[in-house]
Design an enzyme around this catalytic site. Structure first.
Site, mmCIF file in Angstrom:
data_model
loop_
_atom_site.group_PDB
_atom_site.id
_atom_site.type_symbol
_atom_site.label_atom_id
_atom_site.label_comp_id
_atom_site.label_asym_id
_atom_site.label_seq_id
_atom_site.Cartn_x
_atom_site.Cartn_y
_atom_site.Cartn_z
ATOM 1 N N ARG A 181 49.499 -25.091 36.140
ATOM 2 C CA ARG A 181 50.474 -25.332 35.081
ATOM 3 C C ARG A 181 50.321 -24.267 34.004
ATOM 4 O O ARG A 181 49.221 -23.832 33.704
ATOM 5 C CB ARG A 181 50.262 -26.712 34.451
ATOM 6 C CG ARG A 181 50.556 -27.868 35.384
ATOM 7 C CD ARG A 181 50.370 -29.184 34.662
ATOM 8 N NE ARG A 181 50.629 -30.325 35.528
ATOM 9 C CZ ARG A 181 50.515 -31.595 35.141
ATOM 10 N NH1 ARG A 181 50.154 -31.867 33.895
ATOM 11 N NH2 ARG A 181 50.772 -32.570 35.975
ATOM 12 N N ARG A 185 57.524 -23.404 26.601
ATOM 13 C CA ARG A 185 58.330 -24.203 25.683
ATOM 14 C C ARG A 185 59.589 -23.442 25.304
ATOM 15 O O ARG A 185 59.518 -22.305 24.843
ATOM 16 C CB ARG A 185 57.533 -24.538 24.419
ATOM 17 C CG ARG A 185 56.240 -25.266 24.746
ATOM 18 C CD ARG A 185 55.809 -26.183 23.636
ATOM 19 N NE ARG A 185 54.526 -26.792 23.996
ATOM 20 C CZ ARG A 185 53.392 -26.577 23.362
ATOM 21 N NH1 ARG A 185 53.373 -25.791 22.311
ATOM 22 N NH2 ARG A 185 52.282 -27.164 23.766
ATOM 23 N N ARG A 258 30.757 -18.936 34.870
ATOM 24 C CA ARG A 258 31.020 -17.760 34.065
ATOM 25 C C ARG A 258 30.373 -18.004 32.717
ATOM 26 O O ARG A 258 30.273 -19.134 32.235
ATOM 27 C CB ARG A 258 32.519 -17.537 33.880
ATOM 28 C CG ARG A 258 33.197 -17.006 35.113
ATOM 29 C CD ARG A 258 32.822 -15.569 35.414
ATOM 30 N NE ARG A 258 33.460 -14.623 34.487
ATOM 31 C CZ ARG A 258 33.163 -13.336 34.428
ATOM 32 N NH1 ARG A 258 32.215 -12.833 35.197
ATOM 33 N NH2 ARG A 258 33.804 -12.523 33.587
ATOM 34 N N ARG A 289 38.951 -12.328 23.234
ATOM 35 C CA ARG A 289 39.579 -12.776 21.993
ATOM 36 C C ARG A 289 38.639 -12.553 20.812
ATOM 37 O O ARG A 289 37.435 -12.356 20.982
ATOM 38 C CB ARG A 289 39.986 -14.244 22.073
ATOM 39 C CG ARG A 289 38.856 -15.227 22.316
ATOM 40 C CD ARG A 289 39.422 -16.644 22.454
ATOM 41 N NE ARG A 289 38.368 -17.630 22.602
ATOM 42 C CZ ARG A 289 38.571 -18.947 22.648
ATOM 43 N NH1 ARG A 289 39.797 -19.432 22.548
ATOM 44 N NH2 ARG A 289 37.571 -19.782 22.792
ATOM 45 N N GLU A 314 34.510 -12.294 21.772
ATOM 46 C CA GLU A 314 34.016 -13.009 22.946
ATOM 47 C C GLU A 314 34.127 -12.103 24.179
ATOM 48 O O GLU A 314 35.220 -11.692 24.560
ATOM 49 C CB GLU A 314 34.799 -14.295 23.166
ATOM 50 C CG GLU A 314 34.645 -15.279 22.016
ATOM 51 C CD GLU A 314 35.284 -16.627 22.304
ATOM 52 O OE1 GLU A 314 35.741 -16.852 23.446
ATOM 53 O OE2 GLU A 314 35.329 -17.459 21.377
ATOM 54 N N TYR A 362 35.269 -28.549 33.778
ATOM 55 C CA TYR A 362 35.614 -28.176 32.412
ATOM 56 C C TYR A 362 36.133 -29.412 31.690
ATOM 57 O O TYR A 362 36.975 -30.142 32.197
ATOM 58 C CB TYR A 362 36.671 -27.069 32.392
ATOM 59 C CG TYR A 362 37.037 -26.686 30.980
ATOM 60 C CD1 TYR A 362 36.229 -25.824 30.252
ATOM 61 C CD2 TYR A 362 38.168 -27.209 30.372
ATOM 62 C CE1 TYR A 362 36.541 -25.491 28.946
ATOM 63 C CE2 TYR A 362 38.499 -26.878 29.069
ATOM 64 C CZ TYR A 362 37.675 -26.021 28.367
ATOM 65 O OH TYR A 362 37.978 -25.697 27.071
ATOM 66 N N ASP A 364 37.605 -30.913 27.884
ATOM 67 C CA ASP A 364 37.910 -30.879 26.466
ATOM 68 C C ASP A 364 37.087 -31.966 25.779
ATOM 69 O O ASP A 364 36.530 -32.855 26.440
ATOM 70 C CB ASP A 364 39.409 -31.119 26.236
ATOM 71 C CG ASP A 364 40.244 -29.889 26.546
ATOM 72 O OD1 ASP A 364 39.736 -28.770 26.371
ATOM 73 O OD2 ASP A 364 41.405 -30.047 26.978
#
Length: 382
Positions: A181, A185, A258, A289, A314, A362, A364
């Site tokens: 995904r 928008r 990683r 970033r 980073e 992973y 959140d």
């Protein structure tokens, strides 16, 4: 002899701290240990010139679960930070993320959603036709998947270089599921997340974790594996949030990750880049970033109240034993290996495995808390 703890919690990150809090509300005694010299795991904040530095990378709390939002705000109030990153592309231009009408206007000059959708569909169709000409029905890799989702222009500008830096592999060699995904928008909305709630704890994440750990004993600079037998004897049960393969002495081999290297710099400038997160999508730029930390907690003119700022670059890196593991490499080999370790974990009645490293996935922050909630709701004996 002092009575045993109910739980030895290995890891003072968000999973371990939340577990300790909920256990304490049930009058359980917890000993929380961590091999680092601080609590908080990867959400730990380090102060520099009055600025909370996200030492292990940017963490923005976001959720649509009101119960989770109310819970963390009952620990410490959160601010109104909205994640609106920008990207510096290989052509040197700045683009808004996530991909929205501002992005599409900058790339194609389109001014309406219908124009943007037409352009997107044209490029998607081109990618699908090429696959069909090659006899391919489903995307075989990340590159093909991205092209069918967003088209070549956005892919080349904003996805390809960044992703290849992040994973250290060509997009054509990465599995398609990594990018199933993409947020697209057709509105002029730069809010990266679509969740109902988002923000940063006022005063930094340390305040949240400190509150969660109230009532628990804490022992830092303590490596579970260096004194495993003794530490395990201190409690009736173990909550383990470390690397699952290490817990089982790498019986089936090592899982891969990683990693990230951070280069942090204090600058005599109150406002370096104008927002917290700027991605660099060119393969020629070695970092992915730059984070300017003060923007997580300072808004508008208040940014200028502090004459200095702190940034962190980073740099993605291959993981090797001895350095911090950050992102699971969820390819077929590692997922199969993890399945075998999770099967072993289910045979450990006195050990609860949870979190990013123990589950090799992973996470959140909000889902981490929700996972701990679900454990306590499904077992009243915890």
């Amino acid at each position: 002899m002092k009575e045993k703890y109910d739980y030895l919690i290995v890891g003072a990150g968000l999973f371990g701290a939340t577990f300790a809090h909920l256990a304490s509300t049930r009058h359980r005694r917890c000993l929380v240990i961590d091999k680092r010299n601080h609590i908080g795991g990867n959400i730990y904040c380090q102060q520099d010139n009055g600025i909370n530095i996200h030492r292990y990378g940017a963490h923005i709390f976001h959720t649509s679960d009101k119960r989770i939002w109310d819970f963390v705000n009952s620990m410490v109030p959160f601010n109104r930070y909205t994640n609106s990153p920008v990207a510096v592309a290989p052509n040197g231009e700045l683009y808004n993320l996530p991909f929205n009408m501002n992005t599409f206007y900058k790339i194609w000059g389109v001014k309406s959603p219908s124009e943007a959708l037409q352009k997107l569909n044209e490029q998607r169709c081109e990618a699908i036709k090429k696959m069909e000409a090659d006899g391919v029905k489903e995307p075989r890799n990340l590159e093909e998947q991205a092209l069918t989702l967003i088209g070549r222009d956005v892919y080349e500008l904003l996805i390809k270089g960044y992703t290849e830096k992040q994973w250290g592999r060509k997009c054509s060699d990465l599995p398609a599921f990594i990018i199933r995904r993409l947020p697209v928008r057709l509105t002029f909305d730069n809010n990266y997340f679509s969740d109902t709630y988002q923000g940063i704890p006022i005063g930094g994440y340390n305040k949240l974790v400190e509150k969660l750990l109230e009532g628990s004993d804490i022992q830092l600079d303590t490596d579970f594996f260096k004194d495993r037998e003794h530490l395990s004897s201190l409690a009736h049960k173990i909550v383990f949030t470390g690397k699952i393969d290490e817990f089982f002495n790498y019986r089936f081999g090592m899982l891969e990750y990683r990693s990230v290297r951070f280069e942090t710099e204090t600058i005599n400038n109150p406002n370096v880049q104008g927002c917290a997160v700027v991605n660099y999508t060119s393969s020629d730029v070695p970092y992915t970033r730059i984070i300017e930390h003060k923007h997580f907690e300072s808004f508008g003119d208040s940014v200028y109240e502090n004459p200095v700022s702190v940034i962190s670059r980073e740099y993605p890196a291959e993981w090797n034993p001895g350095i911090e593991p950050f992102y699971p490499v969820n390819d077929q080999r590692n997922n199969s290996l993890n399945t075998r370790y999770q099967e072993l974990a289910q045979k450990e009645p006195n050990v609860i495995f949870g979190g990013r490293l123990a589950e090799y996935r992973y996470y959140d922050m909000a889902p981490v808390i929700a996972k701990v909630f679900s454990l306590f709701e499904s077992d009243t004996n915890l």
